[in-house]
Design a protein around this motif. Structure first.
Motif, PDB file in Angstrom:
ATOM      1  N   GLY A 124       0.821  -1.202   0.000  1.00 60.01           N
ATOM      2  CA  GLY A 124       0.000   0.000   0.000  1.00 60.01           C
ATOM      3  C   GLY A 124       0.857   1.256   0.000  1.00 60.01           C
ATOM      4  N   ALA A 125       0.215   2.412  -0.099  1.00 60.92           N
ATOM      5  CA  ALA A 125       0.939   3.682  -0.198  1.00 60.92           C
ATOM      6  C   ALA A 125       1.802   3.950   1.034  1.00 60.92           C
ATOM      7  CB  ALA A 125      -0.044   4.830  -0.424  1.00 60.92           C
ATOM      8  N   GLU A 126       1.263   3.696   2.229  1.00 56.27           N
ATOM      9  CA  GLU A 126       2.036   3.954   3.449  1.00 56.27           C
ATOM     10  C   GLU A 126       3.238   3.024   3.550  1.00 56.27           C
ATOM     11  OE1 GLU A 126      -0.267   3.957   6.976  1.00 56.27           O
ATOM     12  OE2 GLU A 126      -1.594   5.594   6.321  1.00 56.27           O
ATOM     13  N   GLU A 127       3.049   1.759   3.189  1.00 62.87           N
ATOM     14  CA  GLU A 127       4.168   0.810   3.203  1.00 62.87           C
ATOM     15  C   GLU A 127       5.243   1.239   2.210  1.00 62.87           C
ATOM     16  OE1 GLU A 127       2.376  -3.548   4.087  1.00 62.87           O
ATOM     17  OE2 GLU A 127       1.610  -2.568   2.278  1.00 62.87           O
ATOM     18  N   ARG A 128       4.811   1.653   1.037  1.00 63.05           N
ATOM     19  CA  ARG A 128       5.771   2.103   0.033  1.00 63.05           C
ATOM     20  C   ARG A 128       6.532   3.325   0.514  1.00 63.05           C
ATOM     21  NH1 ARG A 128       2.494   1.702  -5.786  1.00 63.05           N
ATOM     22  NH2 ARG A 128       2.463  -0.601  -5.910  1.00 63.05           N
ATOM     23  N   ALA A 129       5.834   4.243   1.178  1.00 62.13           N
ATOM     24  CA  ALA A 129       6.484   5.461   1.662  1.00 62.13           C
ATOM     25  C   ALA A 129       7.553   5.132   2.704  1.00 62.13           C
ATOM     26  CB  ALA A 129       5.447   6.416   2.241  1.00 62.13           C
ATOM     27  N   ARG A 130       7.252   4.214   3.610  1.00 58.27           N
ATOM     28  CA  ARG A 130       8.244   3.819   4.619  1.00 58.27           C
ATOM     29  C   ARG A 130       9.461   3.172   3.957  1.00 58.27           C
ATOM     30  NH1 ARG A 130       3.600   2.388   7.650  1.00 58.27           N
ATOM     31  NH2 ARG A 130       3.761   0.222   6.948  1.00 58.27           N
ATOM     32  N   ASP A 134      13.323   4.571   3.934  1.00 58.48           N
ATOM     33  CA  ASP A 134      14.373   3.707   4.474  1.00 58.48           C
ATOM     34  C   ASP A 134      15.471   3.469   3.442  1.00 58.48           C
ATOM     35  OD1 ASP A 134      15.648   1.989   6.298  1.00 58.48           O
ATOM     36  OD2 ASP A 134      14.595   0.240   5.520  1.00 58.48           O
ATOM     37  N   LEU A 135      15.077   3.149   2.217  1.00 62.91           N
ATOM     38  CA  LEU A 135      16.063   2.886   1.166  1.00 62.91           C
ATOM     39  C   LEU A 135      16.933   4.105   0.898  1.00 62.91           C
ATOM     40  CD1 LEU A 135      17.238   1.091  -1.084  1.00 62.91           C
ATOM     41  CD2 LEU A 135      15.451   2.009  -2.597  1.00 62.91           C
ATOM     42  N   LEU A 136      16.302   5.268   0.755  1.00 63.58           N
ATOM     43  CA  LEU A 136      17.073   6.467   0.441  1.00 63.58           C
ATOM     44  C   LEU A 136      17.978   6.876   1.610  1.00 63.58           C
ATOM     45  CD1 LEU A 136      14.605   8.693  -1.604  1.00 63.58           C
ATOM     46  CD2 LEU A 136      16.578   7.413  -2.425  1.00 63.58           C
ATOM     47  N   ASP A 210      22.280  17.848   3.236  1.00 66.74           N
ATOM     48  CA  ASP A 210      20.992  17.437   3.795  1.00 66.74           C
ATOM     49  C   ASP A 210      19.825  18.140   3.111  1.00 66.74           C
ATOM     50  OD1 ASP A 210      22.244  15.738   5.545  1.00 66.74           O
ATOM     51  OD2 ASP A 210      22.210  17.152   7.228  1.00 66.74           O
ATOM     52  N   LEU A 211      19.998  19.401   2.765  1.00 69.39           N
ATOM     53  CA  LEU A 211      18.911  20.154   2.143  1.00 69.39           C
ATOM     54  C   LEU A 211      18.520  19.533   0.810  1.00 69.39           C
ATOM     55  CD1 LEU A 211      17.066  22.627   2.315  1.00 69.39           C
ATOM     56  CD2 LEU A 211      18.846  23.933   1.110  1.00 69.39           C
ATOM     57  N   ALA A 212      19.501  19.224  -0.021  1.00 70.69           N
ATOM     58  CA  ALA A 212      19.210  18.627  -1.328  1.00 70.69           C
ATOM     59  C   ALA A 212      18.615  17.233  -1.165  1.00 70.69           C
ATOM     60  CB  ALA A 212      20.488  18.574  -2.164  1.00 70.69           C
ATOM     61  N   PHE A 213      19.127  16.474  -0.199  1.00 63.97           N
ATOM     62  CA  PHE A 213      18.588  15.131   0.023  1.00 63.97           C
ATOM     63  C   PHE A 213      17.137  15.194   0.484  1.00 63.97           C
ATOM     64  CE2 PHE A 213      17.591  11.711   3.027  1.00 63.97           C
ATOM     65  CZ  PHE A 213      17.696  10.623   2.180  1.00 63.97           C
ATOM     66  N   ASN A 214      16.833  16.052   1.435  1.00 63.21           N
ATOM     67  CA  ASN A 214      15.464  16.152   1.954  1.00 63.21           C
ATOM     68  C   ASN A 214      14.490  16.641   0.893  1.00 63.21           C
ATOM     69  OD1 ASN A 214      16.088  15.215   4.528  1.00 63.21           O
ATOM     70  ND2 ASN A 214      16.695  17.253   5.243  1.00 63.21           N
ATOM     71  N   GLU A 215      14.963  17.504  -0.004  1.00 64.47           N
ATOM     72  CA  GLU A 215      14.110  17.958  -1.108  1.00 64.47           C
ATOM     73  C   GLU A 215      13.733  16.787  -2.011  1.00 64.47           C
ATOM     74  OE1 GLU A 215      14.334  20.967  -4.991  1.00 64.47           O
ATOM     75  OE2 GLU A 215      16.057  20.752  -3.637  1.00 64.47           O
ATOM     76  N   LEU A 216      14.720  15.950  -2.330  1.00 68.40           N
ATOM     77  CA  LEU A 216      14.465  14.780  -3.172  1.00 68.40           C
ATOM     78  C   LEU A 216      13.525  13.810  -2.474  1.00 68.40           C
ATOM     79  CD1 LEU A 216      15.084  12.959  -5.623  1.00 68.40           C
ATOM     80  CD2 LEU A 216      17.091  12.130  -4.369  1.00 68.40           C
ATOM     81  N   LEU A 221       8.128  11.129  -1.651  1.00 66.72           N
ATOM     82  CA  LEU A 221       7.074  10.746  -0.717  1.00 66.72           C
ATOM     83  C   LEU A 221       5.754  11.440  -1.064  1.00 66.72           C
ATOM     84  CD1 LEU A 221       9.002  10.791   2.694  1.00 66.72           C
ATOM     85  CD2 LEU A 221       8.421   8.837   1.245  1.00 66.72           C
ATOM     86  N   GLY A 222       5.852  12.665  -1.586  1.00 69.70           N
ATOM     87  CA  GLY A 222       4.658  13.383  -2.002  1.00 69.70           C
ATOM     88  C   GLY A 222       3.921  12.668  -3.123  1.00 69.70           C
ATOM     89  N   GLN A 223       4.653  12.005  -4.001  1.00 73.98           N
ATOM     90  CA  GLN A 223       4.024  11.269  -5.096  1.00 73.98           C
ATOM     91  C   GLN A 223       3.188  10.104  -4.598  1.00 73.98           C
ATOM     92  OE1 GLN A 223       6.807  10.261  -8.281  1.00 73.98           O
ATOM     93  NE2 GLN A 223       8.032  12.063  -7.772  1.00 73.98           N
TER      94      GLN A 223
END
Length: 226
Positions: A124-130, A134-136, A210-216, A221-223
């Motif tokens: 599901g969407a929440e599982e995918r988001a987690r 985690d992967l990134l 960190d700023l560039a990573f968090n933006e990505l 996650l927004g998608q």
């Protein structure tokens, strides 16, 4: 066909190589056990690559491990570099734990999981988001440690999803100095149907802060919330 004969066919090489692998397994206190999902000739393995096969192993105390064994026809002369990079990855909380190694054998944590492409279809969407987060974050940890996995882009081959949706990055055979893991992981996510924003990827590749990573990460996650 006996397990020893089947494994000899999987490992390949001359009798001297087979005898040396047997000696190293014994010195590490493990023996090969049958099992696995990868069919290779008359036996089953946990995995097979150009330079090695991965098999179940059991210690003298009954503990189960995954053992990578260098093939007799491998282009690499040993597994020592892979062991070194996996130790670095373990140091930042990434990869199956490496317990012991020799030139031709790695004794690792056995991770029971599902190939990411198979898991993604049912999640599901929440599982995918987690999982994405985690992967990134693991990829970011490798970047900061200064090693590049080299083959994270391919879904299903080098990333498993363990219990709880935890990402497990496997197989550091192609690792080398560098910091391209977040980019590779983004390409894996693209293959799963997400769209990593090119500008955010470019900024991360240039700055790796960190700023560039968090933006990505926020964009991806927004998608999943749409």
């Amino acid at each position: 066909m006996k397990l020893r004969e089947a494994l000899a066919l999987a490992i390949g090489g001359d009798l001297a190589h087979l005898a040396e692998v047997a000696r190293q397994l014994s010195s590490l206190g493990v023996r090969v056990e049958p099992g696995g999902d990868v069919v290779w000739g008359p036996t089953r393995l946990l995995g097979k690559g150009n330079n090695g096969v991965v098999v179940f192993c059991r210690s003298r105390h009954g503990d189960i491990y995954a053992c990578k064994i260098r093939r007799g026809d491998a282009q690499r002369p040993h597994l020592l570099d892979e062991a070194r990079y996996l130790q670095i990855a373990n140091g930042v909380g990434v990869g199956p734990r490496l317990y012991a190694y020799t030139r031709d054998v790695l004794v690792m944590e056995y991770v029971e999981g599902t190939p990411v492409a198979d898991w993604w279809r049912a999640a599901g969407a929440e599982e995918r988001a987690r999982f994405v987060a985690d992967l990134l974050r693991q990829a970011r940890a490798l970047d900061l440690a200064g090693i590049s996995h080299g083959e994270l882009s391919r879904p299903g081959k080098h990333v498993l999803v363990a219990r709880g949706g935890r990402a497990v990055i496997l197989d550091f055979e192609s690792a080398r100095p560098g910091a391209q893991n977040v980019t590779q992981a983004a390409n894996l996510l693209r293959a799963l149907g997400l769209t990593p924003p090119l500008e955010a990827l470019r900024r991360y590749a240039e700055r790796r802060d960190d700023l560039a990573f968090n933006e990505l990460l926020s964009s991806l996650l927004g998608q999943l919330k749409r």
